[in-house]
Write a protein that holds these residues in place. Structure first.
Motif, PDB file in Angstrom:
ATOM      1  N   PHE A 178       0.836  -1.203   0.000  1.00 16.76           N
ATOM      2  CA  PHE A 178       0.000   0.000   0.000  1.00 16.76           C
ATOM      3  C   PHE A 178       0.871   1.255   0.000  1.00 16.76           C
ATOM      4  N   TRP A 179       1.867   1.297   0.878  1.00 19.91           N
ATOM      5  CA  TRP A 179       2.707   2.486   0.967  1.00 19.91           C
ATOM      6  C   TRP A 179       3.608   2.635  -0.260  1.00 19.91           C
ATOM      7  N   THR A 180       4.003   1.519  -0.855  1.00 23.38           N
ATOM      8  CA  THR A 180       4.840   1.582  -2.061  1.00 23.38           C
ATOM      9  C   THR A 180       4.068   2.170  -3.224  1.00 23.38           C
ATOM     10  N   THR A 185       2.411   6.959  -6.555  1.00 22.32           N
ATOM     11  CA  THR A 185       1.345   7.883  -6.942  1.00 22.32           C
ATOM     12  C   THR A 185       1.694   9.325  -6.580  1.00 22.32           C
ATOM     13  N   LEU A 186       2.148   9.535  -5.348  1.00 15.17           N
ATOM     14  CA  LEU A 186       2.505  10.875  -4.899  1.00 15.17           C
ATOM     15  C   LEU A 186       3.616  11.464  -5.752  1.00 15.17           C
ATOM     16  N   ALA A 187       4.629  10.654  -6.050  1.00 16.75           N
ATOM     17  CA  ALA A 187       5.781  11.155  -6.802  1.00 16.75           C
ATOM     18  C   ALA A 187       5.396  11.567  -8.217  1.00 16.75           C
ATOM     19  N   GLY A 249       6.275  10.443 -13.734  1.00 23.17           N
ATOM     20  CA  GLY A 249       5.408  11.614 -13.819  1.00 23.17           C
ATOM     21  C   GLY A 249       5.792  12.534 -14.962  1.00 23.17           C
ATOM     22  N   LEU A 250       7.091  12.639 -15.241  1.00 25.79           N
ATOM     23  CA  LEU A 250       7.533  13.439 -16.387  1.00 25.79           C
ATOM     24  C   LEU A 250       7.053  12.820 -17.697  1.00 25.79           C
ATOM     25  N   GLY A 251       6.995  11.477 -17.726  1.00 23.37           N
ATOM     26  CA  GLY A 251       6.461  10.810 -18.907  1.00 23.37           C
ATOM     27  C   GLY A 251       4.981  11.092 -19.095  1.00 23.37           C
ATOM     28  N   PHE A 252       4.209  11.065 -17.993  1.00 23.86           N
ATOM     29  CA  PHE A 252       2.791  11.422 -18.079  1.00 23.86           C
ATOM     30  C   PHE A 252       2.629  12.862 -18.564  1.00 23.86           C
ATOM     31  N   ALA A 253       3.498  13.749 -18.078  1.00 19.80           N
ATOM     32  CA  ALA A 253       3.401  15.162 -18.448  1.00 19.80           C
ATOM     33  C   ALA A 253       3.653  15.358 -19.933  1.00 19.80           C
ATOM     34  N   GLY A 254       4.562  14.546 -20.499  1.00 17.60           N
ATOM     35  CA  GLY A 254       4.809  14.649 -21.939  1.00 17.60           C
ATOM     36  C   GLY A 254       3.558  14.360 -22.743  1.00 17.60           C
ATOM     37  N   GLY A 280      -7.076   4.438 -13.544  1.00 18.46           N
ATOM     38  CA  GLY A 280      -6.592   3.385 -14.425  1.00 18.46           C
ATOM     39  C   GLY A 280      -5.603   2.471 -13.732  1.00 18.46           C
ATOM     40  N   GLN A 281      -4.725   3.063 -12.928  1.00 21.13           N
ATOM     41  CA  GLN A 281      -3.737   2.278 -12.190  1.00 21.13           C
ATOM     42  C   GLN A 281      -4.411   1.336 -11.195  1.00 21.13           C
ATOM     43  N   LEU A 282      -5.397   1.843 -10.460  1.00 22.21           N
ATOM     44  CA  LEU A 282      -6.106   1.019  -9.484  1.00 22.21           C
ATOM     45  C   LEU A 282      -6.925  -0.078 -10.164  1.00 22.21           C
ATOM     46  N   LEU A 283      -7.523   0.249 -11.307  1.00 26.69           N
ATOM     47  CA  LEU A 283      -8.263  -0.769 -12.055  1.00 26.69           C
ATOM     48  C   LEU A 283      -7.338  -1.905 -12.475  1.00 26.69           C
ATOM     49  N   PHE A 284      -6.140  -1.541 -12.916  1.00 24.40           N
ATOM     50  CA  PHE A 284      -5.190  -2.546 -13.367  1.00 24.40           C
ATOM     51  C   PHE A 284      -4.734  -3.418 -12.197  1.00 24.40           C
ATOM     52  N   ILE A 285      -4.399  -2.788 -11.071  1.00 28.03           N
ATOM     53  CA  ILE A 285      -3.964  -3.549  -9.894  1.00 28.03           C
ATOM     54  C   ILE A 285      -5.077  -4.492  -9.433  1.00 28.03           C
ATOM     55  N   GLY A 286      -6.303  -3.962  -9.395  1.00 28.63           N
ATOM     56  CA  GLY A 286      -7.425  -4.803  -8.992  1.00 28.63           C
ATOM     57  C   GLY A 286      -7.628  -5.977  -9.923  1.00 28.63           C
TER      58      GLY A 286
END
Length: 332
Positions: A178-180, A185-187, A249-254, A280-286
């Motif tokens: 969870f913390w990982t 996500t935060l970063a 995050g820089l990749g998402f920003a691009g 999308g990330q949570l859907l994939f993990i689930g």
């Protein structure tokens, strides 16, 4: 649970060829740039299918007339063309359609300007191949559009998903997992906002190379027994995920820079896109955890082969990511 994720990853790795692209089939892209009160410059980018443009056609509002499009040219990934359109009375209130989209499994991103330097964005899908151009998009339209774009971007980004999958396999404890994931996500939320707002500027090619290297690093760690892994990775995976999350995050920003942000609603659009990425990330993990649970129930005998599957998965992830490193380095 670690074994279950390993089963999923092994299946993914063995079915995915090494020279896989980091992103799925590129969506189409339509841009209408404002020239004056009645004229727009059109740029159209159609996905490549078997060496030819996908059979899609841009249908502008009924009042618009075009001077024809230049013959499409292949830019290495898709087919591009351009032209001019005259739309007496403007675009607002007219219907813009991508003909043939309903027969495909891709989508089209539409970026248009109703006035100079004030872009708006709309995503068209096979289920909604057209939309009425609003005179002034409201907050709800901005929210839904950018959330949808965020979800589609993360689910189409195989490199980002491989990184998340590697984290799931690396971290054995549910609480630490969870913390990982939270640290990741935060970063990437921090650098996504900073880069999108112009506070940080990093060339895209080095960013994409480091993203691939981050997956290589995790694959290497996964291939080692726990007692031989880097102490930081084994004891504090959240720190590792946070550091690499800044790069992702820089990749998402691009991607978000290519889409564009509505000048009047930048905070809302940025927030919405980030929420979409997280959804999308949570859907994939689930989905991965659910599939792992199902495999345990249906094929319990496979659990006995977990060490071999673990090793196979590590090598598969590392091979794919190493290919991306070489491919992206050629972009310098």
């Amino acid at each position: 649970m670690r074994v279950l994720i390993g089963l999923v990853l092994a299946l993914f790795s063995t079915l995915t060829p090494a020279p896989v692209a980091a992103h799925a089939l590129d969506p189409g892209y339509l841009e209408l740039s404002y020239l004056d009160q009645d004229r727009w410059r059109i740029f159209w980018r159609a996905p490549d299918v078997g060496g030819r443009p996908m059979k899609l056609a841009v249908v502008l509002p009924e009042a618009c007339e075009t001077n024809g499009f230049a013959p499409p040219a292949f830019d290495g990934r898709a087919w591009v063309t351009s032209g001019l359109a005259s739309c007496p009375g403007g675009l607002a209130g007219g219907t813009l359609r991508i003909d043939g989209l309903e027969e495909t499994r891709t989508d089209v991103l539409v970026r248009y300007e109703l006035s100079p330097n004030r872009p708006q964005t709309q995503r068209l899908t096979p289920g909604t191949p057209e939309f009425i151009v609003p005179a002034d998009p409201g907050n709800l339209e901005v929210l839904t559009s950018y959330v949808s774009l965020g979800v589609s971007h993360i689910l189409e980004g195989v490199d980002h998903l491989l990184f998340v999958l590697a984290l799931l396999l690396l971290v054995r404890d549910t609480r630490r997992l969870f913390w990982t994931v939270t640290a990741f996500t935060l970063a990437h939320s921090i650098t996504l906002a900073a880069a999108s707002l112009g506070w940080v500027a990093v060339p895209s090619v080095p960013v994409e190379v480091v993203i691939a290297l981050s997956i290589v690093f995790l694959a290497y760690e996964l291939a080692l027994p726990p007692d031989r892994r880097d102490p930081l990775t084994e004891r504090y995976p959240a720190i590792v995920s946070f550091g690499f999350g800044l790069i992702h995050g820089l990749g998402f920003a691009g991607a978000l820079r290519e889409i564009g942000l509505p000048q009047n609603d930048i905070p809302l659009a940025l927030f919405s896109f980030n929420i979409g990425v997280e959804m999308g990330q949570l859907l994939f993990i689930g989905a991965v955890l659910a599939l792992g649970w199902a495999l345990k129930r249906l094929l319990p005998a496979l659990v006995a082969g977990a060490p071999a599957l673990h090793r196979l998965t590590s090598y598969g992830i590392g091979s794919i990511a190493a290919f991306w490193v070489i491919e992206r380095l050629s972009g310098f």
